[in-house]
Write a protein that holds these residues in place. Structure first.
Motif, short mmCIF file in Angstrom:
data_model
loop_
_atom_site.label_atom_id
_atom_site.label_comp_id
_atom_site.label_asym_id
_atom_site.label_seq_id
_atom_site.Cartn_x
_atom_site.Cartn_y
_atom_site.Cartn_z
N HIS A 61 0.85 -1.18 0.00
CA HIS A 61 0.00 0.00 0.00
C HIS A 61 0.89 1.24 0.00
N ALA A 62 0.39 2.30 -0.64
CA ALA A 62 1.23 3.49 -0.88
C ALA A 62 1.81 4.08 0.40
N ASP A 63 1.05 4.04 1.49
CA ASP A 63 1.53 4.66 2.72
C ASP A 63 2.62 3.85 3.41
N HIS A 64 3.07 2.79 2.74
CA HIS A 64 4.19 1.99 3.26
C HIS A 64 5.33 1.83 2.25
N CYS A 65 5.10 2.19 1.00
CA CYS A 65 6.15 1.90 0.01
C CYS A 65 6.38 2.97 -1.05
N ILE A 66 5.48 3.94 -1.20
CA ILE A 66 5.50 4.76 -2.41
C ILE A 66 6.73 5.65 -2.54
#
Length: 250
Positions: A61-66
């Motif tokens: 998910h974006a809030d962990h990897c973006i």
């Protein structure tokens, strides 16, 4: 082990914090756990852009990897010294494909792998630098992992994003430091296999007999004071809410 909270906001950045990202150091080795929205900017307060040794992603998910998309730019287009050698990035299956799609318009189809050495996570135990890492899949809508990281007889457990699950109890059993998500509010949201609330995080810590509980991944619309109170009602050990820039010696 030294743990620095680079970012701890859940789902999207707050005015006080970037999204999930935690810098773990031991014996001169720097491991970054997750790299969500805004984390790359905040990371530079704590170490140099080229000082990381490995990245560990709990899920995609974006809030962990973006922010790894921005970090690709840092490593690929390095103005001094040329392109960086591939650095290990541990993540769920499809991590390279997801980041490539998110970045788009790469110089080549395999440009990401020129600076990142992608390694696929699975339940089990492996070593990264001086750390021994145990992974278990936790309860979330996408493939997601919690981690137990050990070094020098001490342990840190990170929930990643999860609902209530036995795997998290297993990882956290007897842990010295439990960094646990608490996105929801007890009595308000009740969505299984998605996130924990403060009370559930406290119950996990109590069952695991954790030494210390730090609540993290609290979105801007969730009151951290309520989650702290709810966790303290069911867990007798030390409890606090993570804050960006906080440093812990484990």
């Amino acid at each position: 082990m030294k743990l620095t909270v680079v970012g701890c906001s859940g789902s999207f950045p707050s005015t006080e914090s970037a999204c999930s990202s935690y810098l773990l150091e031991a014996d001169g080795f720097r491991l970054l756990i997750d790299m969500g929205n805004g984390a790359l900017g905040e990371l530079q307060r704590h170490c140099g852009l080229y000082d990381l040794d490995a990245v560990l992603l709990s899920h995609l998910h974006a809030d962990h990897c973006i922010d790894l998309c921005g970090y690709f730019v840092v490593r690929y287009y390095r103005p001094d010294g040329g392109r960086c050698a591939p650095m290990p990035v541990y993540g769920p299956a499809g991590t390279e494909r997801r980041l490539t799609a998110a970045h788009a318009d790469l110089p080549t189809d395999d440009a990401m792998s020129e600076v990142f050495d992608f390694r696929t996570l699975a339940p089990g135990t492996f070593t990264v630098g001086p750390f021994t890492i145990r992974t278990e899949q936790v309860s979330h809508p996408v493939e997601a992992y919690g981690f137990r990281i050990e070094h020098g007889g001490r342990s840190l457990t990170y929930s990643g994003d999860t609902g209530v699950c036995e795997a998290l109890d297993t990882l956290a059993e007897g842990t010295d430091f439990f960094l646990c998500e608490a996105s929801f509010t007890h009595g308000k949201e009740d969505i299984p296999d998605l996130h924990l609330n403060g009370r559930e995080a406290g119950e996990h810590a109590a069952r695991a007999r954790a030494g210390r509980l730090v609540l993290t991944h609290i979105p801007p619309w969730t009151d951290p004071g309520i989650n702290l109170r709810d966790a303290q009602e069911v867990f007798n050990g030390p409890v606090e809410v993570a804050k960006a820039g906080a440093v812990y010696e484990i």
